[in-house]
Design an enzyme around this catalytic site. Structure first.
Site, short mmCIF file in Angstrom:
data_model
loop_
_atom_site.label_atom_id
_atom_site.label_comp_id
_atom_site.label_asym_id
_atom_site.label_seq_id
_atom_site.Cartn_x
_atom_site.Cartn_y
_atom_site.Cartn_z
N GLU A 164 -1.55 -1.34 -5.02
CA GLU A 164 -2.77 -0.58 -5.24
C GLU A 164 -2.57 0.36 -6.43
O GLU A 164 -1.57 1.06 -6.51
CB GLU A 164 -3.10 0.22 -3.98
CG GLU A 164 -4.42 0.92 -4.02
CD GLU A 164 -4.73 1.58 -2.71
OE1 GLU A 164 -5.38 0.93 -1.87
OE2 GLU A 164 -4.30 2.74 -2.51
N ASP A 208 -2.86 0.88 6.95
CA ASP A 208 -1.94 0.67 5.82
C ASP A 208 -1.52 -0.80 5.75
O ASP A 208 -1.43 -1.38 4.67
CB ASP A 208 -0.69 1.55 5.98
CG ASP A 208 -1.02 3.03 6.00
OD1 ASP A 208 -1.69 3.51 5.06
OD2 ASP A 208 -0.62 3.71 6.95
N ASP A 222 0.87 -1.18 0.00
CA ASP A 222 0.00 0.00 0.00
C ASP A 222 0.90 1.22 0.00
O ASP A 222 1.43 1.61 1.04
CB ASP A 222 -0.90 -0.02 1.23
CG ASP A 222 -1.87 1.15 1.26
OD1 ASP A 222 -2.21 1.68 0.20
OD2 ASP A 222 -2.28 1.54 2.37
#
Length: 161
Positions: free
Chosen positions: A67, A139, A7
């Site tokens: 992501e 996160d 992330d």
């Protein structure tokens, strides 16, 4: 198969590593790489690279899930986030990983059934699926969610087990 989800963030980059064995996914490692806001952006990029590479060398994942960019509050944030993603993607290529990108909405829909799920719902699902007591950071949960989502996609597609 060992999968690392990442992330990206310029001050907090989450990572989560799972091992997929058939339909079962187990937690291997996870955490957050925090960079000093006082450090220059280039130093933060270097720190993210160095610390994430240490994790990759230790656990040797064959797949990286990152992501995809979806939006940012302003163009400066978008540029910084793009640079962090570039460092992460380069690291994945350097270590010969297969790299996949999914949108946050895709991951949320895959894990909770709802593409606009709240952070708390995602954390709950990740801890439940991986049988973890708790996660210290969203996160970290997001990174594990990416790895879990990909492991589910692989199972559905019958790919790379």
């Amino acid at each position: 198969m060992v999968i690392v989800g990442v992330d990206p963030g310029s001050t907090a980059t989450g990572y989560g590593i799972i091992r997929k064995n058939g339909a079962r996914a187990t937690h291997v490692a996870s955490g957050v790489i925090r960079s000093s806001k006082a450090a220059s952006h280039s130093k933060r990029l270097w720190e993210i690279h160095e610390r994430l590479e240490k994790v990759v060398k230790e656990h040797r994942p064959s797949v990286m899930v990152v992501e995809s960019l979806f939006h940012a509050n302003n163009s400066q944030s978008l540029m910084k986030l793009s640079q962090v993603r570039g460092v992460i993607l380069l690291l994945g290529e350097k270590h010969g990983m297969d790299i996949y990108e999914y949108s946050p909405m895709e991951i949320k829909r895959g894990l909770t059934g709802y593409g606009r799920a709240e952070k708390a719902q995602m954390v709950f699902m990740v801890t439940r699926i991986l049988n973890l007591p708790e996660l210290k950071s969203s996160d970290q949960a997001d990174a594990l969610a990416m790895a879990l989502y990909h492991s589910h996609i692989c199972r559905m597609d019958g790919a790379a087990e």
